[in-house]
Design a protein around this motif. Sequence first.
Motif, PDB file in Angstrom:
ATOM      1  N   ILE A 166      -5.022  46.840  37.292  1.00  0.00           N
ATOM      2  CA  ILE A 166      -5.432  45.570  36.968  1.00  0.00           C
ATOM      3  C   ILE A 166      -5.760  44.906  38.071  1.00  0.00           C
ATOM      4  N   PRO A 167      -7.071  44.591  38.701  1.00  0.00           N
ATOM      5  CA  PRO A 167      -7.006  43.817  39.501  1.00  0.00           C
ATOM      6  C   PRO A 167      -6.939  42.456  39.175  1.00  0.00           C
ATOM      7  N   ASP A 168      -7.208  42.308  37.629  1.00  0.00           N
ATOM      8  CA  ASP A 168      -7.463  40.783  37.514  1.00  0.00           C
ATOM      9  C   ASP A 168      -5.520  40.247  37.711  1.00  0.00           C
ATOM     10  N   LYS A 169      -5.539  38.486  38.712  1.00  0.00           N
ATOM     11  CA  LYS A 169      -4.232  38.311  37.834  1.00  0.00           C
ATOM     12  C   LYS A 169      -3.456  38.034  37.445  1.00  0.00           C
ATOM     13  N   THR A 170      -4.889  37.650  36.280  1.00  0.00           N
ATOM     14  CA  THR A 170      -4.211  36.837  34.946  1.00  0.00           C
ATOM     15  C   THR A 170      -3.231  37.603  33.856  1.00  0.00           C
ATOM     16  N   SER A 171      -3.824  38.856  33.914  1.00  0.00           N
ATOM     17  CA  SER A 171      -3.599  39.834  33.057  1.00  0.00           C
ATOM     18  C   SER A 171      -2.427  40.793  33.634  1.00  0.00           C
ATOM     19  N   ARG A 172      -2.760  40.683  35.311  1.00  0.00           N
ATOM     20  CA  ARG A 172      -0.980  40.935  35.598  1.00  0.00           C
ATOM     21  C   ARG A 172      -0.111  40.336  35.299  1.00  0.00           C
ATOM     22  N   GLN A 173      -0.210  39.187  35.294  1.00  0.00           N
ATOM     23  CA  GLN A 173       0.910  37.825  35.361  1.00  0.00           C
ATOM     24  C   GLN A 173       1.971  37.991  34.082  1.00  0.00           C
ATOM     25  N   ILE A 174       0.132  39.031  32.892  1.00  0.00           N
ATOM     26  CA  ILE A 174       1.675  39.138  31.141  1.00  0.00           C
ATOM     27  C   ILE A 174       1.580  40.546  31.053  1.00  0.00           C
ATOM     28  N   ILE A 175       0.976  41.156  31.920  1.00  0.00           N
ATOM     29  CA  ILE A 175       1.280  42.421  31.269  1.00  0.00           C
ATOM     30  C   ILE A 175       3.003  42.388  31.988  1.00  0.00           C
ATOM     31  N   GLY A 176       3.048  42.069  33.566  1.00  0.00           N
ATOM     32  CA  GLY A 176       4.417  41.549  34.427  1.00  0.00           C
ATOM     33  C   GLY A 176       4.864  41.042  33.633  1.00  0.00           C
ATOM     34  N   ASP A 177       4.904  39.636  33.074  1.00  0.00           N
ATOM     35  CA  ASP A 177       6.007  39.648  31.619  1.00  0.00           C
ATOM     36  C   ASP A 177       6.827  39.971  30.571  1.00  0.00           C
ATOM     37  N   ILE A 178       6.058  40.682  29.878  1.00  0.00           N
ATOM     38  CA  ILE A 178       6.171  41.779  28.923  1.00  0.00           C
ATOM     39  C   ILE A 178       7.061  43.089  29.660  1.00  0.00           C
ATOM     40  N   ILE A 179       6.402  43.652  30.863  1.00  0.00           N
ATOM     41  CA  ILE A 179       7.409  44.534  31.657  1.00  0.00           C
ATOM     42  C   ILE A 179       8.908  43.714  31.520  1.00  0.00           C
ATOM     43  N   TYR A 180       9.229  42.056  32.360  1.00  0.00           N
ATOM     44  CA  TYR A 180      10.610  42.041  32.759  1.00  0.00           C
ATOM     45  C   TYR A 180      11.138  42.285  30.975  1.00  0.00           C
ATOM     46  N   ASN A 181      10.478  40.990  30.247  1.00  0.00           N
ATOM     47  CA  ASN A 181      10.812  41.150  28.943  1.00  0.00           C
ATOM     48  C   ASN A 181      11.871  42.289  28.430  1.00  0.00           C
ATOM     49  N   LYS A 182      11.085  43.203  28.576  1.00  0.00           N
ATOM     50  CA  LYS A 182      11.521  43.973  27.502  1.00  0.00           C
ATOM     51  C   LYS A 182      12.399  45.504  28.593  1.00  0.00           C
ATOM     52  N   GLY A 183      12.120  45.238  30.043  1.00  0.00           N
ATOM     53  CA  GLY A 183      13.130  46.200  30.575  1.00  0.00           C
ATOM     54  C   GLY A 183      14.180  45.437  30.502  1.00  0.00           C
ATOM     55  N   ILE A 184      14.636  44.336  30.705  1.00  0.00           N
ATOM     56  CA  ILE A 184      15.562  43.324  30.363  1.00  0.00           C
ATOM     57  C   ILE A 184      16.173  44.228  28.630  1.00  0.00           C
ATOM     58  N   GLU A 185      15.527  44.020  28.449  1.00  0.00           N
ATOM     59  CA  GLU A 185      16.313  43.888  27.328  1.00  0.00           C
ATOM     60  C   GLU A 185      16.252  45.158  26.640  1.00  0.00           C
ATOM     61  N   LEU A 186      15.876  46.112  27.544  1.00  0.00           N
ATOM     62  CA  LEU A 186      16.279  48.813  27.157  1.00  0.00           C
ATOM     63  C   LEU A 186      17.243  47.902  28.088  1.00  0.00           C
ATOM     64  N   ILE A 187      17.748  47.133  29.538  1.00  0.00           N
ATOM     65  CA  ILE A 187      18.977  47.436  30.100  1.00  0.00           C
ATOM     66  C   ILE A 187      19.811  47.112  28.451  1.00  0.00           C
ATOM     67  N   GLU A 188      19.945  45.702  28.147  1.00  0.00           N
ATOM     68  CA  GLU A 188      21.327  44.743  27.756  1.00  0.00           C
ATOM     69  C   GLU A 188      21.274  45.973  26.533  1.00  0.00           C
ATOM     70  N   LEU A 189      20.371  46.566  25.835  1.00  0.00           N
ATOM     71  CA  LEU A 189      20.687  47.771  24.639  1.00  0.00           C
ATOM     72  C   LEU A 189      21.059  48.717  25.083  1.00  0.00           C
ATOM     73  N   ILE A 190      21.527  49.574  26.460  1.00  0.00           N
ATOM     74  CA  ILE A 190      21.474  50.731  27.309  1.00  0.00           C
ATOM     75  C   ILE A 190      23.373  50.144  27.286  1.00  0.00           C
ATOM     76  N   ARG A 191      23.483  49.033  27.889  1.00  0.00           N
ATOM     77  CA  ARG A 191      25.117  48.625  28.262  1.00  0.00           C
ATOM     78  C   ARG A 191      25.347  48.344  26.531  1.00  0.00           C
ATOM     79  N   LEU A 192      25.163  47.453  25.975  1.00  0.00           N
ATOM     80  CA  LEU A 192      25.696  47.752  24.683  1.00  0.00           C
ATOM     81  C   LEU A 192      26.054  48.857  23.915  1.00  0.00           C
ATOM     82  N   HIS A 193      25.153  49.915  23.849  1.00  0.00           N
ATOM     83  CA  HIS A 193      25.072  51.227  22.748  1.00  0.00           C
ATOM     84  C   HIS A 193      26.363  52.191  23.983  1.00  0.00           C
TER      85      HIS A 193
END
Length: 222
Positions: A166-193
Motif C-alpha cells: 500500500i503506497p498511501d502513507k495514512t493507510s500504512r500508518q493505520i496498518i502499522g499500528d495494528i501490526i505493532y499492537n497485535k505483534g506485542i499481544e502475540l509475544i506476551e501471549l506466547i511468553r505467558l503460555h
Amino acid sequence: MSSENQKEKVKRIVEKSAQDEGMSPMSPPDYMNPPSKIDLVPYEQLPLPIKILIDEHKTASSFMDLMENTLIEFHNSQYNYSKEMSENFRKFFEFFDTKLLPHHQKEDKYLFPFLEKYLIKKGEHSKYMSFDNKYETSIDLMEDDHLKMMQVGSLIFNLLGIFVRIPDKTSRQIIGDIIYNKGIELIELIRLHIYQEENIIFPQACQYLTIDEFKQIEKHIH
C-alpha cells in the motif's frame, strides 16, 4: 452456540463467581503469583518428552526476543520498513510456521489428552460442564491459547503483506499500528503460555502420568 446459550453460560459464570471464591481454570490468578505452586522437577530428572518440549520453548524464546525487538524498531521508526526488519519478520514467521505450530500439535495430540484424563479424575476442573458435556480444565485454556496464537499470527503475517503493497502513507500508518499492537499481544501471549506450561502443566504431567504413558508420548514427539 446460540445467543441464548451464550447468555445462559455467562449468567452461570457470574453466579458462580458471586458464590464461590475458589479458583477455577476459567478465572486464573496472577500467573506470576499463583495461589499454590507445584514442586518443579529438576531438568535432569524430567521425562524425555517434557525435556524436548522445554528445549523447544528455549528456542522459541530467542525468536520472541527477535520479534519483539523488530516490532519496537518498526514502531519507533514510524513504520519505515527496512530490509533488516523484513528479514527478521521472515525469520520469525518461518519459525512460527515450521516449529511453533508443530510444537503445539505435539502437546495437543499426545501430552494433553493423557493429562486431561487425570485432571478430571482428580477433580481439577471447573464445577460446570461445557455445552458439549466436557469438563473444562487447564488443558482447555492451553488449547485455546494455541488457537489464538495461530489466529493472531496469521493476522499479522497477512497485514504485513498488505502493508508493503500500500503506497498511501495514512493507510500504512493505520496498518502499522495494528501490526505493532497485535505483534506485542502475540509475544506476551506466547511468553505467558510458556510460563504456565513449565510451572503448572508440565509439573502436573510429571506428577500424574505413568512411565508407560510418557514412553507412548515419546514415540510421537522425539
